[in-house]
Design an enzyme around this catalytic site. Structure first.
Site, PDB file in Angstrom:
ATOM      1  N   TYR A 180       1.806   5.512  -2.324  1.00 11.72           N
ATOM      2  CA  TYR A 180       2.084   6.907  -1.956  1.00 11.72           C
ATOM      3  C   TYR A 180       3.514   7.278  -2.300  1.00 11.72           C
ATOM      4  N   ARG A 188     -10.413  -9.248 -12.963  1.00  8.12           N
ATOM      5  CA  ARG A 188      -9.143  -8.719 -13.437  1.00  8.12           C
ATOM      6  C   ARG A 188      -8.208  -9.896 -13.684  1.00  8.12           C
ATOM      7  N   ARG A 189      -7.037  -9.628 -14.268  1.00 10.88           N
ATOM      8  CA  ARG A 189      -6.026 -10.655 -14.494  1.00 10.88           C
ATOM      9  C   ARG A 189      -6.627 -11.891 -15.166  1.00 10.88           C
ATOM     10  N   HIS A 228      -9.475   1.538 -11.272  1.00  7.86           N
ATOM     11  CA  HIS A 228      -9.114   2.494 -10.205  1.00  7.86           C
ATOM     12  C   HIS A 228      -7.664   2.958 -10.351  1.00  7.86           C
ATOM     13  N   PHE A 229      -6.728   2.005 -10.378  1.00 10.10           N
ATOM     14  CA  PHE A 229      -5.356   2.473 -10.130  1.00 10.10           C
ATOM     15  C   PHE A 229      -4.656   3.025 -11.362  1.00 10.10           C
ATOM     16  N   HIS A 230      -5.236   2.837 -12.560  1.00 13.05           N
ATOM     17  CA  HIS A 230      -4.613   3.538 -13.688  1.00 13.05           C
ATOM     18  C   HIS A 230      -4.861   5.043 -13.603  1.00 13.05           C
ATOM     19  N   HIS A 250       0.822  -1.204   0.000  1.00 13.46           N
ATOM     20  CA  HIS A 250       0.000   0.000   0.000  1.00 13.46           C
ATOM     21  C   HIS A 250       0.863   1.265   0.000  1.00 13.46           C
TER      22      HIS A 250
HETATM   23 FE1  HAS Z   1      -5.586   2.621  -4.409  1.00 10.49          FE
HETATM   24  C1  HAS Z   1      -5.959  -0.813  -4.821  1.00 10.49           C
HETATM   25  C2  HAS Z   1      -7.705   2.509  -1.715  1.00 10.49           C
HETATM   26  C3  HAS Z   1      -4.960   5.967  -3.754  1.00 10.49           C
HETATM   27  C4  HAS Z   1      -2.856   2.520  -6.503  1.00 10.49           C
HETATM   28  N1  HAS Z   1      -4.604   1.149  -5.479  1.00 10.49           N
HETATM   29  C5  HAS Z   1      -4.932  -0.188  -5.533  1.00 10.49           C
HETATM   30  C6  HAS Z   1      -4.024  -0.877  -6.408  1.00 10.49           C
HETATM   31  C7  HAS Z   1      -3.115   0.056  -6.848  1.00 10.49           C
HETATM   32  C8  HAS Z   1      -3.501   1.325  -6.259  1.00 10.49           C
HETATM   33  C9  HAS Z   1      -1.934  -0.190  -7.765  1.00 10.49           C
HETATM   34  O1  HAS Z   1      -8.870   0.388   0.138  1.00 10.49           O
HETATM   35  C10 HAS Z   1      -4.106  -2.346  -6.800  1.00 10.49           C
HETATM   36  C11 HAS Z   1      -3.158  -3.252  -6.140  1.00 10.49           C
HETATM   37  C12 HAS Z   1      -3.346  -4.646  -6.681  1.00 10.49           C
HETATM   38  O2  HAS Z   1      -2.741  -4.962  -7.740  1.00 10.49           O
HETATM   39  O3  HAS Z   1      -4.126  -5.416  -6.107  1.00 10.49           O
HETATM   40  N2  HAS Z   1      -6.267   3.987  -3.044  1.00 10.49           N
HETATM   41  C13 HAS Z   1      -7.146   3.752  -2.051  1.00 10.49           C
HETATM   42  C14 HAS Z   1      -7.433   4.980  -1.319  1.00 10.49           C
HETATM   43  C15 HAS Z   1      -6.661   5.962  -1.902  1.00 10.49           C
HETATM   44  C16 HAS Z   1      -5.917   5.321  -2.970  1.00 10.49           C
HETATM   45  C17 HAS Z   1      -8.363   5.166  -0.167  1.00 10.49           C
HETATM   46  N3  HAS Z   1      -4.205   3.978  -5.043  1.00 10.49           N
HETATM   47  C18 HAS Z   1      -4.107   5.302  -4.632  1.00 10.49           C
HETATM   48  C19 HAS Z   1      -2.971   5.925  -5.242  1.00 10.49           C
HETATM   49  C20 HAS Z   1      -2.374   4.957  -6.029  1.00 10.49           C
HETATM   50  C21 HAS Z   1      -3.164   3.745  -5.881  1.00 10.49           C
HETATM   51  C22 HAS Z   1      -2.528   7.356  -5.005  1.00 10.49           C
HETATM   52  C23 HAS Z   1      -1.150   5.011  -6.895  1.00 10.49           C
HETATM   53  C24 HAS Z   1      -0.394   6.056  -7.101  1.00 10.49           C
HETATM   54  N4  HAS Z   1      -6.652   1.137  -3.486  1.00 10.49           N
HETATM   55  C25 HAS Z   1      -7.409   1.318  -2.373  1.00 10.49           C
HETATM   56  C26 HAS Z   1      -7.913  -0.003  -1.926  1.00 10.49           C
HETATM   57  C27 HAS Z   1      -7.406  -0.958  -2.801  1.00 10.49           C
HETATM   58  C28 HAS Z   1      -6.620  -0.201  -3.768  1.00 10.49           C
HETATM   59  C29 HAS Z   1      -8.772  -0.298  -0.780  1.00 10.49           C
HETATM   60  C30 HAS Z   1      -7.623  -2.476  -2.769  1.00 10.49           C
HETATM   61  C31 HAS Z   1      -8.801  -2.861  -3.534  1.00 10.49           C
HETATM   62  C32 HAS Z   1      -8.924  -4.347  -3.769  1.00 10.49           C
HETATM   63  O4  HAS Z   1     -10.031  -4.859  -3.530  1.00 10.49           O
HETATM   64  O5  HAS Z   1      -7.967  -5.010  -4.202  1.00 10.49           O
HETATM   65  C33 HAS Z   1      -6.584   7.420  -1.448  1.00 10.49           C
HETATM   66  O6  HAS Z   1      -5.265   7.761  -1.140  1.00 10.49           O
HETATM   67  C34 HAS Z   1      -7.161   8.376  -2.426  1.00 10.49           C
HETATM   68  C35 HAS Z   1      -7.246   9.783  -1.890  1.00 10.49           C
HETATM   69  C36 HAS Z   1      -7.367  10.757  -3.032  1.00 10.49           C
HETATM   70  C37 HAS Z   1      -8.202  11.789  -3.103  1.00 10.49           C
HETATM   71  C38 HAS Z   1      -8.222  12.646  -4.335  1.00 10.49           C
HETATM   72  C39 HAS Z   1      -7.562  13.999  -4.146  1.00 10.49           C
HETATM   73  C40 HAS Z   1      -7.465  14.733  -5.449  1.00 10.49           C
HETATM   74  C41 HAS Z   1      -6.419  15.521  -5.829  1.00 10.49           C
HETATM   75  C42 HAS Z   1      -6.433  16.170  -7.187  1.00 10.49           C
HETATM   76  C43 HAS Z   1      -7.071  17.545  -7.144  1.00 10.49           C
HETATM   77  C44 HAS Z   1      -7.126  18.145  -8.494  1.00 10.49           C
HETATM   78  C45 HAS Z   1      -6.740  19.398  -8.806  1.00 10.49           C
HETATM   79  C46 HAS Z   1      -6.799  19.778 -10.244  1.00 10.49           C
HETATM   80  C47 HAS Z   1      -6.215  20.373  -7.840  1.00 10.49           C
HETATM   81  C48 HAS Z   1      -9.117  12.124  -1.988  1.00 10.49           C
HETATM   82  C49 HAS Z   1      -5.260  15.768  -4.945  1.00 10.49           C
HETATM   83  C50 HAS Z   1      -7.453  21.079 -10.522  1.00 10.49           C
HETATM   84  C51 HAS Z   1      -7.305  21.335 -11.979  1.00 10.49           C
HETATM   85  C52 HAS Z   1      -7.731  22.415 -12.658  1.00 10.49           C
HETATM   86  C53 HAS Z   1      -7.555  22.519 -14.121  1.00 10.49           C
HETATM   87  C54 HAS Z   1      -8.399  23.506 -11.972  1.00 10.49           C
HETATM   88  C1  HEM Z   2      -2.642  -3.722 -15.448  1.00 10.40           C
HETATM   89  C2  HEM Z   2      -3.670  -1.287 -19.509  1.00 10.40           C
HETATM   90  C3  HEM Z   2      -0.077   1.844 -18.557  1.00 10.40           C
HETATM   91  C4  HEM Z   2       0.500  -0.213 -14.212  1.00 10.40           C
HETATM   92  C5  HEM Z   2      -3.268  -3.297 -16.588  1.00 10.40           C
HETATM   93  C6  HEM Z   2      -4.491  -3.834 -17.115  1.00 10.40           C
HETATM   94  C7  HEM Z   2      -4.779  -3.151 -18.251  1.00 10.40           C
HETATM   95  C8  HEM Z   2      -3.747  -2.174 -18.461  1.00 10.40           C
HETATM   96  C9  HEM Z   2      -5.985  -3.360 -19.148  1.00 10.40           C
HETATM   97  C10 HEM Z   2      -5.311  -4.945 -16.467  1.00 10.40           C
HETATM   98  C11 HEM Z   2      -4.889  -6.291 -16.891  1.00 10.40           C
HETATM   99  C12 HEM Z   2      -5.575  -7.396 -16.143  1.00 10.40           C
HETATM  100  O1  HEM Z   2      -6.026  -7.218 -15.013  1.00 10.40           O
HETATM  101  O2  HEM Z   2      -5.668  -8.492 -16.725  1.00 10.40           O
HETATM  102  C13 HEM Z   2      -2.740  -0.263 -19.631  1.00 10.40           C
HETATM  103  C14 HEM Z   2      -2.627   0.616 -20.772  1.00 10.40           C
HETATM  104  C15 HEM Z   2      -1.604   1.489 -20.518  1.00 10.40           C
HETATM  105  C16 HEM Z   2      -1.094   1.155 -19.200  1.00 10.40           C
HETATM  106  C17 HEM Z   2      -3.506   0.549 -22.008  1.00 10.40           C
HETATM  107  C18 HEM Z   2      -1.051   2.597 -21.359  1.00 10.40           C
HETATM  108  C19 HEM Z   2      -0.817   2.516 -22.627  1.00 10.40           C
HETATM  109  C20 HEM Z   2       0.337   1.608 -17.258  1.00 10.40           C
HETATM  110  C21 HEM Z   2       1.274   2.427 -16.529  1.00 10.40           C
HETATM  111  C22 HEM Z   2       1.418   1.855 -15.296  1.00 10.40           C
HETATM  112  C23 HEM Z   2       0.586   0.657 -15.265  1.00 10.40           C
HETATM  113  C24 HEM Z   2       1.937   3.672 -17.059  1.00 10.40           C
HETATM  114  C25 HEM Z   2       2.240   2.279 -14.124  1.00 10.40           C
HETATM  115  C26 HEM Z   2       3.122   3.238 -14.119  1.00 10.40           C
HETATM  116  C27 HEM Z   2      -0.233  -1.388 -14.210  1.00 10.40           C
HETATM  117  C28 HEM Z   2      -0.234  -2.349 -13.121  1.00 10.40           C
HETATM  118  C29 HEM Z   2      -1.124  -3.374 -13.489  1.00 10.40           C
HETATM  119  C30 HEM Z   2      -1.666  -3.007 -14.767  1.00 10.40           C
HETATM  120  C31 HEM Z   2       0.566  -2.265 -11.830  1.00 10.40           C
HETATM  121  C32 HEM Z   2      -1.504  -4.598 -12.662  1.00 10.40           C
HETATM  122  C33 HEM Z   2      -0.785  -5.822 -13.119  1.00 10.40           C
HETATM  123  C34 HEM Z   2      -1.302  -7.045 -12.435  1.00 10.40           C
HETATM  124  O3  HEM Z   2      -2.511  -7.174 -12.209  1.00 10.40           O
HETATM  125  O4  HEM Z   2      -0.466  -7.887 -12.113  1.00 10.40           O
HETATM  126  N1  HEM Z   2      -2.828  -2.276 -17.419  1.00 10.40           N
HETATM  127  N2  HEM Z   2      -1.805   0.087 -18.706  1.00 10.40           N
HETATM  128  N3  HEM Z   2      -0.057   0.551 -16.463  1.00 10.40           N
HETATM  129  N4  HEM Z   2      -1.099  -1.817 -15.176  1.00 10.40           N
HETATM  130 FE1  HEM Z   2      -1.443  -0.861 -16.935  1.00 10.40          FE
HETATM  131 CU    CU Z   3      -3.806   0.381  -0.836  1.00 14.53          CU
END
Ligand code: HAS
Ligand code: HEM
Ligand code: CU
Length: 561
Positions: free
Chosen positions: A234, A444-445, A381-383, A230
């Site tokens: 961050y 997924r996967r 979610h995580f993309h 997790h």
């Molecule tokens: Fe997540 C699963 C919960 C954030 C990545 N997350 C994943 C996985 C990945 C991932 C890779 O609780 C899958 C792992 C796997 O392969 O199984 N996630 C959260 C929560 C947050 C969160 C509560 N995740 C992230 C971030 C990631 C990331 C950041 C990567 C960088 N996630 C989960 C949970 C799972 C999970 C469960 C497990 C689910 C399962 O069943 O497997 C929080 O940190 C999110 C808080 C974010 C906000 C948004 C704030 C918005 C901002 C932008 C503001 C925009 C502005 C633009 C200012 C409250 C800061 C203005 C623009 C103008 C033009 C005006």
């Molecule tokens: C998994 C598409 C770029 C990180 C996946 C999956 C898709 C996908 C469809 C799900 C596969 C599955 O669950 O079977 C794409 C496309 C991309 C892209 C179209 C851009 C052209 C990226 C980038 C990152 C990323 C830039 C991170 C920097 C991951 C990770 C997984 C994943 C961590 C999970 C692998 C796993 O389940 O073992 N991607 N992706 N992807 N992608 Fe991407």
């Molecule tokens: Cu997490």
């Protein structure tokens, strides 16, 4: 008098950390280039279009590609880019030179680790996905390589903390400069978070893959994986925040609203990033509902610093837009520098993260997660955070930092602009398709296109959403070609900018600074907060880990591919 460009040898002379930072970032982008190739294949899979036969015999299966995609993108690219960019930003912000031999050692360890891990991955000997859950058992070189990559990251922790301590000694009583505070807090957070993976690799996975022990306990290795897994998200996000707080306001034409608020957000991450791993294990047996509930609450806590960030950055951007002449309720948005690819990459990344964050909060609820766990909702979610917010921000940083370091102009800025827009739009299509399919129960996967899913009546209810994935596949392929073209054309160009046109580091000023604020002094005691974080992690992990170690159930490895 004409301003001459600086000769290649002199570019690094004043700041030798430029070279090692560049080497880290380039190595990361090379990994990303290979990892991203599989992305379109995967998203077409979820449009029920099977392109994998075209990859054979080079790549053996969907899962080999998926493992390369996850490892190279999420583990290698992110970490290497972060090691390079944060080292440089901290060195220049605090004006302290890193210990150069140690910095180069980190780079070499990373390179050797990458080579060792890549070898079995490419030979289809470690098709264990980026989570390498036991009892799937890969070749030992994969685990040793992955361990070396983590060791390299720990060397970066040391480098950053050592530079900060040196700065403190030279500047007694002064508040740490903001960017230095943020980078040091990020590395300290990772130093605590990485322990799970280190223990898992050293005590379990490496001896097991070498045949020294017969079995490992899958639940222990999963739990240790998510101890790190997790907070690693961050670790990918905070360097983007460093840029959003520390640089983007200036790039957009304004100032950061509040420096102390930025520090508070980073302290929140230092303390709350790690003790939340069970939210990836709600469906795992052997962990009590009580502790899963505690991790749920702490997960909600760690969303708070992101919510703070959303408001602080939005307010800072509004200020920038108004300073640029934007009027009315939304006119300031139009007045942001939408012609600057570095700014646009970060703005679009931040917008995507609003949706990524909302989805994360759904996942974090103990009960709702059962609906979406292990479905395509999760990659949906995580993309948004990692593949859009972090990745686009890292491209955005590279768009000024690589010209800054190399004195080479950014090649084809209009292509860069088109690339970041297409990437953002493509990822939004993909996120919609994948989230919705997840709600239909599509796993997924899963190589669903190999079974001709829709025609066979499997997942037929998702046929409509698959169209979004197909469109995403086309858009993201074009976007990737554009972004990598810009990157490599810049790096390989022979042109050098005249010295007065080389981009400077856009460190932002703050309207409300740190001076004279007692709260800032308290926040500056990073070792204290690091201790508090460690204590909290021990409290929420030890009862479960002790139980798991007492009732260990080692099982032999399996090769399912
Ligand atoms: Fe997540 C699963 C919960 C954030 C990545 N997350 C994943 C996985 C990945 C991932 C890779 O609780 C899958 C792992 C796997 O392969 O199984 N996630 C959260 C929560 C947050 C969160 C509560 N995740 C992230 C971030 C990631 C990331 C950041 C990567 C960088 N996630 C989960 C949970 C799972 C999970 C469960 C497990 C689910 C399962 O069943 O497997 C929080 O940190 C999110 C808080 C974010 C906000 C948004 C704030 C918005 C901002 C932008 C503001 C925009 C502005 C633009 C200012 C409250 C800061 C203005 C623009 C103008 C033009 C005006
Ligand atoms: C998994 C598409 C770029 C990180 C996946 C999956 C898709 C996908 C469809 C799900 C596969 C599955 O669950 O079977 C794409 C496309 C991309 C892209 C179209 C851009 C052209 C990226 C980038 C990152 C990323 C830039 C991170 C920097 C991951 C990770 C997984 C994943 C961590 C999970 C692998 C796993 O389940 O073992 N991607 N992706 N992807 N992608 Fe991407
Ligand atoms: Cu997490």
């Amino acid at each position: 008098m004409a301003v001459r460009s600086v000769s290649p040898e002199d570019i690094y002379a004043t700041h030798p950390e430029k070279k090692v930072s560049l080497y880290f970032m380039v190595l990361g982008f090379i990994a990303l280039t290979i990892g991203v190739i599989f992305g379109p294949f995967q998203i077409f899979n979820y449009a029920d279009i099977d392109l994998y036969p075209a990859l054979q015999p080079l790549f053996k299966s969907y899962y080999q590609g998926l493992t390369l995609h996850g490892v190279l993108n999420a583990i290698v690219f992110t970490q290497f880019f972060i090691q390079g960019s944060l080292l440089y930003l901290q060195a220049r912000d605090s004006n302290v030179r890193p210990l150069m031999p140690v910095a180069w050692a980190a780079w070499w360890i990373a390179l050797i680790g990458l080579a060792l891990a890549a070898w079995p991955l490419l030979l289809n000997d470690a098709t264990v996905l980026y989570t390498f859950y036991a009892p799937l058992q890969g070749h030992w070189a994969f685990y040793v390589g992955a361990a070396l990559i983590i060791v390299s990251s720990l060397v970066s922790v040391f480098l950053s903390v050592e530079m900060w301590v040196r700065w403190k000694k030279q500047n007694p009583g002064k508040p740490t400069p903001l960017v230095t505070f943020m980078t040091t807090a990020t590395w300290m957070m990772w130093g605590l978070a990485a322990i799970g993976l280190v223990v898992s690799a050293v005590f379990f996975l490496i001896p097991w893959s070498l045949g020294w022990v017969k079995g490992v306990d899958p639940l222990i290795t999963r739990t240790l994986f998510w101890w790190s897994g997790h907070p690693i998200v961050y670790f990918w996000l905070l360097p983007a925040y460093v840029s959003w707080y520390g640089l983007l306001p200036r790039q957009a034409g304004g100032k950061l609203i509040s420096d102390p608020l930025a520090r508070m957000a980073f302290l929140g991450f230092l303390v709350f990033s790690t003790p939340v791993g069970f939210h990836h294990q709600f469906a795992d047996p052997g962990i009590s509902a009580f502790w899963k509930g505690v991790h749920t609450v702490l997960t909600m806590m760690v969303a708070i610093p992101s919510l703070m960030t959303a408001f602080t950055i939005a307010a800072s951007l509004e200020l920038a837009g108004r300073a640029n002449g934007g009027k009315g309720m939304l006119g300031w948005i139009k007045a942001l520098p939408w012609n600057n690819p570095s700014v646009v990459a970060q703005l679009l990344g931040a917008i995507a993260f609003i949706f990524g964050g909302a989805g994360g909060i759904v996942n974090a609820s103990f009960t709702l997660d059962y609906v979406v766990h292990n479905t395509t909702w999760i990659p949906g979610h995580f993309h948004l955070p990692v593949a859009t917010a972090s990745t686009l921000t890292f491209f955005g940083i590279a768009f000024w930092l690589i010209p800054h370091i190399t004195h080479k102009p950014l090649a084809a800025p209009r292509t860069a602009l088109a690339g970041v827009w297409l990437w953002f739009v493509g990822m939004m299509f993909m996120a919609f398709g994948m989230h919705m399919m997840g709600l239909q129960g599509v796993p997924r996967r899963a190589h669903i296109s190999a079974m001709n899913a829709v025609n066979e009546g499997i997942y037929a209810s998702s046929a409509f959403y698959m169209v979004f994935n197909a469109i995403a596949g086309v858009l993201l392929t074009i976007a990737a070609v554009q972004l990598f073209y810009v990157l490599y054309a810049t790096l390989l160009s022979r042109r050098r900018l005249p010295a007065d046109q080389v981009p400077e580091i856009p460190f932002a000023e703050a309207i409300s600074g740190p001076e004279g604020k007692n709260g800032v002094k308290v926040m500056d005691r990073l070792f204290f907060w690091w201790g508090a974080a460690t204590l909290l992690v021990l409290i929420v992990y030890m009862p479960t880990l002790v139980q798991l170690f007492i009732h260990m159930v080692p099982v032999p490895g399996m090769r399912l591919w």
